[in-house]
Enzyme design. Structure first.
Site, PDB file in Angstrom:
ATOM      1  N   GLU A 188      32.546  32.674  39.105  1.00  0.00           N
ATOM      2  CA  GLU A 188      32.218  32.780  37.742  1.00  0.00           C
ATOM      3  C   GLU A 188      33.168  32.191  36.952  1.00  0.00           C
ATOM      4  OE1 GLU A 188      31.906  37.000  36.373  1.00  0.00           O
ATOM      5  OE2 GLU A 188      30.360  37.658  38.019  1.00  0.00           O
ATOM      6  N   CYS A 229      36.899  29.931  30.515  1.00  0.00           N
ATOM      7  CA  CYS A 229      37.890  30.775  31.532  1.00  0.00           C
ATOM      8  C   CYS A 229      37.249  30.616  32.872  1.00  0.00           C
ATOM      9  CB  CYS A 229      37.401  32.329  31.068  1.00  0.00           C
ATOM     10  SG  CYS A 229      38.163  33.578  31.833  1.00  0.00           S
ATOM     11  N   CYS A 244      39.029  39.364  44.925  1.00  0.00           N
ATOM     12  CA  CYS A 244      40.625  39.340  44.417  1.00  0.00           C
ATOM     13  C   CYS A 244      41.182  40.320  45.336  1.00  0.00           C
ATOM     14  CB  CYS A 244      40.373  39.965  42.798  1.00  0.00           C
ATOM     15  SG  CYS A 244      42.477  40.270  42.401  1.00  0.00           S
ATOM     16  N   CYS A 263      42.633  46.439  41.370  1.00  0.00           N
ATOM     17  CA  CYS A 263      42.975  47.010  40.348  1.00  0.00           C
ATOM     18  C   CYS A 263      41.606  48.162  39.993  1.00  0.00           C
ATOM     19  CB  CYS A 263      42.990  46.185  38.859  1.00  0.00           C
ATOM     20  SG  CYS A 263      44.594  45.045  39.089  1.00  0.00           S
ATOM     21  N   CYS A 295      38.710  46.805  37.450  1.00  0.00           N
ATOM     22  CA  CYS A 295      38.329  45.502  37.644  1.00  0.00           C
ATOM     23  C   CYS A 295      36.977  45.649  38.477  1.00  0.00           C
ATOM     24  CB  CYS A 295      39.380  44.679  37.937  1.00  0.00           C
ATOM     25  SG  CYS A 295      38.836  42.909  38.179  1.00  0.00           S
ATOM     26  N   CYS A 328      34.978  40.122  34.222  1.00  0.00           N
ATOM     27  CA  CYS A 328      35.188  39.278  35.514  1.00  0.00           C
ATOM     28  C   CYS A 328      34.502  40.049  36.466  1.00  0.00           C
ATOM     29  CB  CYS A 328      36.467  39.315  35.775  1.00  0.00           C
ATOM     30  SG  CYS A 328      37.489  38.203  34.445  1.00  0.00           S
TER      31      CYS A 328
END
Length: 577
Positions: free
Chosen positions: A95, A108, A115, A119, A122, A336
């Site tokens: 993205e 961005c 990832c 977290c 997230c 995100c």
């Protein structure tokens, strides 16, 4: 196709060396291709018309500058935010987001597919980690966004999917490509990297790219809370992170931005604000407060406006420079990983993090889910009191009787006793002296019984033994009504204005102003009157409407001198003939 070279992965030096060594072309060919790709956003070599036809035919099958393919895009109707989902060559998706702030456009960009940090708040971390992006795939996101918009983007922030500093090699190469003056030529200050705090990479960034801005995702002011929200804190705790940031700031002099995500009843208390201010003391820092964007599959909620405002005011009172980030793209799930997750059921189709079950299929840890277990094997809160004492409604606050069962002190209640064993107010006077209505203020007779002084009352004596005002004039002069203001006769005895002159001189209508004859009897000077003579002994305008005399009169003044009006000249000879 195995020999196809990805042109966007090449730096300027690598592109020039490739053209010189493999294709035996002069180095300016690299400038031409860089202009087409990075300035004009033309990615098809066959359309680069200033290259020779032979060179284009040789390069086209071997050199590929195509950016990622646009799979989907959504735009916000509120603030102009636009979100892009790019499909890479291996079918993975990443993205990018376009942010618009007062006509300034910021891209961005993502640096990883997924990832690995997981977290708790997230959306990207819920899908696990797939792979790092190459430098060309990072660069291609920006070029593809500009091609879609048809205009340049001024700033780049690496705050998309993934942790940028875990892919530092590709990240720094992508920045070098976009910064090169022969390619995209973006200023080094236009780039900002957001990191959760990868300590070795921060030290490397200070050495290799000191001009790039740094933003640290903090989200908690102590290790106990931060390690629960961000597992990376167990590897790089706050002590090591703060030491690395001190070194970074000493080397670069850059101000560091700290991002703080506010989640209701998690990290938005005022005690956390005070801890945060103490943690950042000594830094040239800026705190960016971010209201939480709801993520499906998490239990976190956004803090209320009132709590956000109190948190911000507490930081400001402690001398911390702070601002609340304006929410962008809330109506399009701009956080995100959310668009990738929702895209046609293809988000995370194969590889969750670590090869284990997907996040939605497993609890956050190996213990039973929160809804299936109490917090610490104790009964649920609604099933147990806070302590072993009885519930509040079942016990008084202390061992003393309840307030409604006892007076405030051991003394009788107010309605049962006077404050100080004295008679009630209505039964006693303020002092032992008689009541006011029973006594005068002093021992002297009452006011109504005595004058203010021993002198007779005002109505009985004048103020200063002088006759009363009505009996005496203010001075020894006669009363006003008995004397005129001056020695002149009284007004009513004097002649009126129309009956007398103001002075001894005759009235104006009876005398001229001076010894000269009156105006109506004499001309202003010895010259004939205006109505009897022309202005300059010349024929009047109404008597001479054409000819040289009239033309010349336009350029003379009252005294007959030429050039009275600035910038005008008398006509040339024969002009009006």
């Amino acid at each position: 196709m195995e020999d196809v070279i990805k042109g966007l992965d090449l730096s300027y030096e690598e592109l020039r060396a490739l053209l010189e060594e493999r294709y035996e072309e002069p180095r300016f060919r690299a400038d031409q291709i860089g202009t087409w790709v990075y300035r004009k956003r033309v990615f098809d070599i066959s359309q680069m018309t200033d290259l020779s036809l032979d060179l284009r035919e040789r390069l086209a099958p071997e050199l590929d500058f195509r950016p990622p393919y646009l799979a989907r895009d959504v735009a916000s109707e509120r603030d102009g935010t636009k979100k892009f989902l790019w499909r890479l060559e291996d079918g993975e998706t990443v993205e990018s987001v376009l942010l618009v702030h007062d006509n300034r456009r910021t891209a961005c960009l993502s640096t990883q597919v997924g990832c690995p940090l997981a977290c708790a708040f997230c959306a990207t971390g819920q899908g696990g980690f797939v792979r790092d992006l190459k430098a060309g795939e990072i660069v291609g996101q920006l070029l593809a966004m500009e091609a879609q918009l048809g205009q340049d983007i001024a700033n780049v922030v690496f705050m998309g999917m993934g942790e940028p500093l875990l892919n530092a090699d590709a990240l720094l190469k992508a920045i070098a490509i976009l910064n090169h003056p022969k390619l995209r030529a973006m200023g080094i200050r236009r780039f900002t990297i957001s990191t959760v705090g990868i300590v070795p990479a921060i030290r490397r960034l200070a050495e290799e790219a000191p001009g790039v801005g740094l933003s640290v995702s903090l989200h908690a002011p102590n290790d106990s809370l931060r390690s629960r929200l961000m597992p990376v804190d167990r590897r790089y705790p706050l002590g090591a992170l703060m030491a690395a940031l001190h070194d970074y700031q000493e080397r670069t002099g850059n101000r560091i931005s700290f991002e703080y995500l506010l989640m209701a009843d998690v990290n938005d208390g005022l005690s956390y604000a005070r801890e945060l201010a103490a943690l950042l003391s000594g830094f040239k820092a800026y705190v960016n407060l971010i209201p939480f964007n709801a993520v499906e599959g998490t239990d976190f909620r956004r803090s209320s406006r009132a709590r956000i405002q109190r948190f911000r005011e507490e930081l400001q009172s402690l001398g911390v420079e702070v601002e609340e980030r304006t929410e962008k793209g809330g109506d399009i799930d701009a956080a995100c990983g959310q668009l990738r997750r929702r895209d046609s059921g293809e988000a995370y189709p194969k590889r969750p993090a670590g090869g284990g079950p997907r996040r939605e299929d497993r609890p956050r840890i190996d213990r039973p889910r929160r809804e299936e277990r109490p917090r610490a094997d104790r009964p649920f809160r609604e099933e147990r009191p806070r302590t072993d004492r009885p519930f509040r409604e079942e016990r008084p606050r202390t061992d003393r009787p309840r307030r409604e069962d006892r007076p405030r002190t051991d003394r009788p209640r107010r309605e049962e006793q006077p404050r100080a064993d004295r008679p009630f107010r209505e039964e006693r006077s303020r002092t032992d002296r008689p009541r006011r209505e029973d006594r005068p203020r002093t021992d002297r007779p009452r006011r109504e019984d005595r004058p203010r002084t021993d002198r007779p009352r005002r109505e009985e004596q004048p103020r200063a033994d002088r006759p009363f005002r009505e009996e005496r004039p203010r001075t020894e002069r006669p009363f006003r009504e008995e004397r005129p203001r001056t020695d002149r006769p009284f007004r009513e005895e004097r002649p009126r204005r129309e009956e007398r002159p103001r002075t001894d001189r005759s009235f104006r209508e009876e005398r001229p102003r001076d010894d000269r004859p009156r105006r109506e009897e004499r001309p202003r000077d010895d010259r004939p009157r205006r109505e009897e003579r022309p202005r300059d002994d010349r024929p009047r305008r109404e008597d001479s409407r054409s000819g040289r005399d009239f033309a010349f009169s336009r350029f003379t003044d009252k005294k007959g001198k030429g050039g009275a009006r600035k910038g005008l000249r008398p006509p040339r000879k024969g002009r009006h003939s």
